[in-house]
Motif scaffolding. Structure first.
Motif, PDB file in Angstrom:
ATOM      1  N   CYS A  27       1.956 -28.025  -2.776  1.00 27.12           N
ATOM      2  CA  CYS A  27       1.319 -26.698  -2.702  1.00 27.12           C
ATOM      3  C   CYS A  27       1.621 -26.044  -1.357  1.00 27.12           C
ATOM      4  N   TYR A  28       2.089 -24.800  -1.382  1.00 25.76           N
ATOM      5  CA  TYR A  28       2.325 -24.074  -0.134  1.00 25.76           C
ATOM      6  C   TYR A  28       1.342 -22.912   0.037  1.00 25.76           C
ATOM      7  N   GLN A  29       0.218 -22.994  -0.662  1.00 21.65           N
ATOM      8  CA  GLN A  29      -0.908 -22.084  -0.476  1.00 21.65           C
ATOM      9  C   GLN A  29      -0.591 -20.619  -0.782  1.00 21.65           C
ATOM     10  N   CYS A  30       0.077 -20.375  -1.896  1.00 21.83           N
ATOM     11  CA  CYS A  30       0.344 -18.991  -2.304  1.00 21.83           C
ATOM     12  C   CYS A  30      -0.920 -18.329  -2.851  1.00 21.83           C
ATOM     13  N   GLY A  31      -1.863 -19.139  -3.346  1.00 23.59           N
ATOM     14  CA  GLY A  31      -3.140 -18.618  -3.830  1.00 23.59           C
ATOM     15  C   GLY A  31      -3.132 -18.132  -5.272  1.00 23.59           C
ATOM     16  N   LYS A  32      -2.014 -18.285  -5.973  1.00 23.58           N
ATOM     17  CA  LYS A  32      -1.949 -17.801  -7.357  1.00 23.58           C
ATOM     18  C   LYS A  32      -2.942 -18.533  -8.262  1.00 23.58           C
ATOM     19  N   CYS A  33      -3.198 -19.810  -7.976  1.00 26.93           N
ATOM     20  CA  CYS A  33      -4.149 -20.575  -8.792  1.00 26.93           C
ATOM     21  C   CYS A  33      -5.551 -19.963  -8.681  1.00 26.93           C
ATOM     22  N   SER A  34      -5.955 -19.663  -7.459  1.00 26.25           N
ATOM     23  CA  SER A  34      -7.289 -19.087  -7.247  1.00 26.25           C
ATOM     24  C   SER A  34      -7.375 -17.672  -7.794  1.00 26.25           C
ATOM     25  N   ALA A  35      -6.301 -16.906  -7.643  1.00 26.25           N
ATOM     26  CA  ALA A  35      -6.289 -15.523  -8.137  1.00 26.25           C
ATOM     27  C   ALA A  35      -6.415 -15.471  -9.657  1.00 26.25           C
ATOM     28  N   GLY A  36      -5.881 -16.480 -10.352  1.00 28.16           N
ATOM     29  CA  GLY A  36      -5.919 -16.487 -11.815  1.00 28.16           C
ATOM     30  C   GLY A  36      -7.090 -17.246 -12.410  1.00 28.16           C
ATOM     31  N   CYS A  37      -7.821 -17.975 -11.579  1.00 25.33           N
ATOM     32  CA  CYS A  37      -8.910 -18.808 -12.089  1.00 25.33           C
ATOM     33  C   CYS A  37     -10.091 -17.954 -12.543  1.00 25.33           C
ATOM     34  N   CYS A  74     -14.512 -26.277 -13.013  1.00 26.81           N
ATOM     35  CA  CYS A  74     -13.154 -26.150 -13.551  1.00 26.81           C
ATOM     36  C   CYS A  74     -13.175 -26.365 -15.061  1.00 26.81           C
ATOM     37  N   LEU A  75     -12.622 -25.410 -15.784  1.00 27.00           N
ATOM     38  CA  LEU A  75     -12.580 -25.457 -17.249  1.00 27.00           C
ATOM     39  C   LEU A  75     -11.371 -26.223 -17.779  1.00 27.00           C
ATOM     40  N   THR A  76     -10.472 -26.619 -16.892  1.00 23.62           N
ATOM     41  CA  THR A  76      -9.167 -27.187 -17.254  1.00 23.62           C
ATOM     42  C   THR A  76      -8.444 -26.288 -18.262  1.00 23.62           C
ATOM     43  N   CYS A  77      -8.561 -24.999 -18.038  1.00 29.74           N
ATOM     44  CA  CYS A  77      -7.930 -24.011 -18.932  1.00 29.74           C
ATOM     45  C   CYS A  77      -6.425 -23.910 -18.683  1.00 29.74           C
ATOM     46  N   GLU A  78      -5.978 -24.444 -17.548  1.00 32.86           N
ATOM     47  CA  GLU A  78      -4.575 -24.505 -17.160  1.00 32.86           C
ATOM     48  C   GLU A  78      -3.969 -23.168 -16.737  1.00 32.86           C
ATOM     49  N   MET A  79      -4.818 -22.172 -16.489  1.00 32.83           N
ATOM     50  CA  MET A  79      -4.320 -20.900 -15.962  1.00 32.83           C
ATOM     51  C   MET A  79      -3.643 -21.137 -14.609  1.00 32.83           C
ATOM     52  N   CYS A  80      -4.240 -22.025 -13.802  1.00 40.81           N
ATOM     53  CA  CYS A  80      -3.700 -22.296 -12.463  1.00 40.81           C
ATOM     54  C   CYS A  80      -2.293 -22.892 -12.524  1.00 40.81           C
ATOM     55  N   ILE A  81      -2.111 -23.897 -13.360  1.00 38.27           N
ATOM     56  CA  ILE A  81      -0.799 -24.551 -13.421  1.00 38.27           C
ATOM     57  C   ILE A  81       0.250 -23.629 -14.052  1.00 38.27           C
ATOM     58  N   SER A  82      -0.188 -22.749 -14.941  1.00 37.54           N
ATOM     59  CA  SER A  82       0.769 -21.816 -15.547  1.00 37.54           C
ATOM     60  C   SER A  82       1.248 -20.780 -14.521  1.00 37.54           C
ATOM     61  N   ARG A  83       0.434 -20.529 -13.497  1.00 41.18           N
ATOM     62  CA  ARG A  83       0.800 -19.555 -12.459  1.00 41.18           C
ATOM     63  C   ARG A  83       1.461 -20.201 -11.246  1.00 41.18           C
ATOM     64  N   PRO A  91      -5.693 -29.045 -13.024  1.00 45.16           N
ATOM     65  CA  PRO A  91      -6.643 -29.586 -14.005  1.00 45.16           C
ATOM     66  C   PRO A  91      -6.653 -31.121 -14.045  1.00 45.16           C
ATOM     67  N   LYS A  92      -5.494 -31.736 -13.971  1.00 45.94           N
ATOM     68  CA  LYS A  92      -5.413 -33.196 -13.966  1.00 45.94           C
ATOM     69  C   LYS A  92      -6.089 -33.750 -12.708  1.00 45.94           C
ATOM     70  N   MET A  93      -5.855 -33.087 -11.594  1.00 45.88           N
ATOM     71  CA  MET A  93      -6.465 -33.475 -10.331  1.00 45.88           C
ATOM     72  C   MET A  93      -7.995 -33.346 -10.409  1.00 45.88           C
ATOM     73  N   MET A  94      -8.472 -32.253 -11.004  1.00 39.24           N
ATOM     74  CA  MET A  94      -9.920 -32.027 -11.128  1.00 39.24           C
ATOM     75  C   MET A  94     -10.567 -33.100 -12.000  1.00 39.24           C
ATOM     76  N   ASP A  95      -9.905 -33.507 -13.083  1.00 43.50           N
ATOM     77  CA  ASP A  95     -10.423 -34.605 -13.921  1.00 43.50           C
ATOM     78  C   ASP A  95     -10.601 -35.866 -13.088  1.00 43.50           C
ATOM     79  N   PHE A  96      -9.582 -36.189 -12.297  1.00 41.47           N
ATOM     80  CA  PHE A  96      -9.647 -37.372 -11.440  1.00 41.47           C
ATOM     81  C   PHE A  96     -10.800 -37.252 -10.439  1.00 41.47           C
TER      82      PHE A  96
END
Length: 191
Positions: A27-37, A74-83, A91-96
């Motif tokens: 992760c290089y902290q682009c923030g797209k995961c947070s912006a789409g969550c 976290c809903l594990t909706c995968e919006m973050c990984i898609s972005r 989502p996998k990390m959040m499950d762990f």
């Protein structure tokens, strides 16, 4: 000649990578995961910040992650990984992180109802082989002690045929029992 020394990363990020193959360092902290969550505004730390906290290796920040409300929202909706341009599987990390938080008894107080619902949901599946809504609701109400919450919805749902009085049972419930037993067995092995 001695064997090459293999460094084991004992940080929480290292344990996540060893267990799930999710590399937070990517992760290089682009923030797209947070912006789409869809729940970022409800979280105590948005997804990108959780990843950054893990990247630091700071034990105090790792503790905050495990005790956070975020990992339970976290809903594990995968919006973050898609972005994510680096495909960090949050989502996998959040499950762990949820499992580790539970195991170490570090769950955020907010998580109690989520955990109660999850246990009630799985119990319903284990008993009938599919979701039995009334059984789920009754068990959840007993676990959460929120007996009167949403009580006025039941008559409307009955009238619309959304709630069935008797559970619908699948034919081969023994197979469901084996799936649950195997899952528990694997969980015990991984401890």
């Amino acid at each position: 000649m001695s064997a090459p020394h293999h460094h084991v990363d004992n940080s929480l990020a290292g344990v996540i990578e060893q267990s799930t193959h999710v590399k937070t360092a990517r992760c290089y902290q682009c923030g797209k995961c947070s912006a789409g969550c869809p729940l970022a505004t409800e979280m105590d730390y948005p997804p990108s910040m959780i990843v950054r906290m893990l990247q630091t290796g700071d034990k105090k920040l790792e503790e905050k992650v495990l005790r956070s409300k975020t990992i339970w929202l976290c809903l594990t909706c995968e919006m973050c990984i898609s972005r994510c341009p680096m495909e960090v599987d949050i989502p996998k990390m959040m499950d762990f992180l949820r499992e580790k938080s539970l195991r170490e008894k570090k769950t955020h107080p907010y998580a109690k109802n989520i955990i109660d619902f999850h246990k009630s949901f799985l119990s319903s599946i284990k008993k009938t082989g599919r979701l039995y809504e009334i059984g789920l609701v009754v068990e959840y109400k007993m676990r959460s002690r929120k007996l009167l919450q949403d009580v006025l919805l039941a008559p409307k749902m009955f009238a619309k045929g959304k709630l069935k009085i008797l559970p619908e049972m699948i034919k081969n419930r023994k197979q469901i029992e084996r799936i649950f037993a195997k899952t528990i067995e694997k969980k015990e092995e991984s401890k």
